[in-house]
Enzyme design. Structure first.
Site, PDB file in Angstrom:
ATOM      1  N   ASP A  43     125.763  38.355  21.970  1.00  0.00           N
ATOM      2  CA  ASP A  43     124.828  37.353  22.208  1.00  0.00           C
ATOM      3  C   ASP A  43     124.383  37.761  23.764  1.00  0.00           C
ATOM      4  OD1 ASP A  43     123.171  35.148  22.333  1.00  0.00           O
ATOM      5  OD2 ASP A  43     124.864  34.043  23.384  1.00  0.00           O
ATOM      6  N   ILE A  44     123.242  37.348  24.190  1.00  0.00           N
ATOM      7  CA  ILE A  44     122.740  37.618  25.648  1.00  0.00           C
ATOM      8  C   ILE A  44     123.030  36.319  26.645  1.00  0.00           C
ATOM      9  CG2 ILE A  44     120.910  37.873  27.042  1.00  0.00           C
ATOM     10  CD1 ILE A  44     119.958  40.129  25.000  1.00  0.00           C
ATOM     11  N   ASP A  45     122.316  35.266  26.255  1.00  0.00           N
ATOM     12  CA  ASP A  45     122.017  33.980  27.183  1.00  0.00           C
ATOM     13  C   ASP A  45     123.348  33.259  26.975  1.00  0.00           C
ATOM     14  OD1 ASP A  45     119.253  33.964  28.369  1.00  0.00           O
ATOM     15  OD2 ASP A  45     119.084  34.665  26.261  1.00  0.00           O
ATOM     16  N   ASP A 221     128.409  32.247  22.800  1.00  0.00           N
ATOM     17  CA  ASP A 221     128.480  30.875  23.490  1.00  0.00           C
ATOM     18  C   ASP A 221     127.866  29.778  22.804  1.00  0.00           C
ATOM     19  OD1 ASP A 221     125.931  29.913  25.613  1.00  0.00           O
ATOM     20  OD2 ASP A 221     125.764  31.708  24.280  1.00  0.00           O
TER      21      ASP A 221
END
Length: 271
Positions: A43-45, A221
């Site tokens: 994932d990124i954010d 997250d």
């Protein structure tokens, strides 16, 4: 597009199971120590980047793209981005590199690093877009992000509007049956085409040649990442949580994005 042909990785590289004394992260590190092939889904954010007030104000740590490039080389290209952002935005954050990716929770994909981004569903109808726009305009403080194949409505600037936003969007479901589903994230409500999720995206990406006979490891997250955790686990791999607004420090494998980046940096030598 390649389809998933295996339910689990080869028995020859069966993964160890977490126990009362070893966590999922410990198991992944054991695999890396033994030079067992893994495939990494990120994932990124909130995972690679700290959360920001709006999607456009995130800060990209110096050297992030270079770090991911080294990790991808170490893993023979078996690194994929699985994000709620459009892939074009992911590319902008990680430039100059590009990765195999699923964007908008799997509603668009790029199955090779040099390939085109392909939307897997139609854009929402003008009537639905108008109703969503009207909902946002009625609630100042909501930031609407049109992703082409999905829409994100961020309420981080006005957290008190969460319930009103959900009620308003849920009232649209019977008006547009079968067209969209509602997913909650970190101070955001995602409006996505029915049938798409990060779990489905991971299953598709895990069937690509780069991930063949590798144990899948998903790091994320958000609540939207839970489906991808389950998909990785069902394929014989692991879901590693990043602590934040959704997962506590006790249940998470990483304390935050800085911890994730430090761990990825350690793969330079052990992968």
């Amino acid at each position: 597009m390649h389809s998933l042909k295996k339910e689990k990785p080869s028995a020859a590289i069966e993964a160890p199971h977490p126990s009362s004394t070893s966590s999922a992260r410990d198991c992944v590190e054991e695999l890396l120590h033994k030079q067992t092939p893994i495939g990494l889904f990120l994932d990124i954010d909130g995972t690679l980047l700290d959360m920001a007030l709006t999607p456009t104000t995130v800060r990209v740590p110096p050297g992030l793209a270079e770090l991911l490039g080294v990790v991808a080389t170490r893993l023979a290209g078996a690194v994929a981005i699985v994000t709620g952002r459009p892939i074009a935005e992911a590319d902008s954050l990680l430039k100059p590199l590009k990765f195999i990716a699923a964007g908008v929770h799997g509603a668009e994909m790029r199955t090779t690093v040099t390939g085109e981004v392909k939307p897997l569903t139609q854009a929402f109808t003008p009537d639905l877009l108008n109703d969503i726009r009207a909902a946002a305009e009625s609630m100042p403080g909501i930031v609407t992000e049109n992703k082409g194949t999905g829409i994100a409505m961020h309420y981080r600037l006005a957290p008190e509007l969460r319930d009103s936003l959900l009620i308003t969007l849920e009232a649209l479901v019977p008006k547009y049956p079968g067209q969209f589903s509602i997913w909650e994230g970190r101070k955001v409500v995602e409006i996505l085409p029915v049938g798409f999720s990060k779990g489905r995206a991971l299953r598709t990406l895990a069937g690509l040649p780069e991930f063949a006979n590798r144990i899948p490891v998903m790091i994320g997250d958000d609540i939207a990442d839970v489906g991808a955790f389950h998909a990785a686990e069902e394929l014989g791999g692991y879901g590693l949580k990043v602590a934040g607004e959704n997962f506590s420090q006790k249940e998470a494998a990483f304390t935050g994005p800085a911890d994730v980046l430090a761990w990825l940096d350690s793969l330079r030598t052990v992968a």
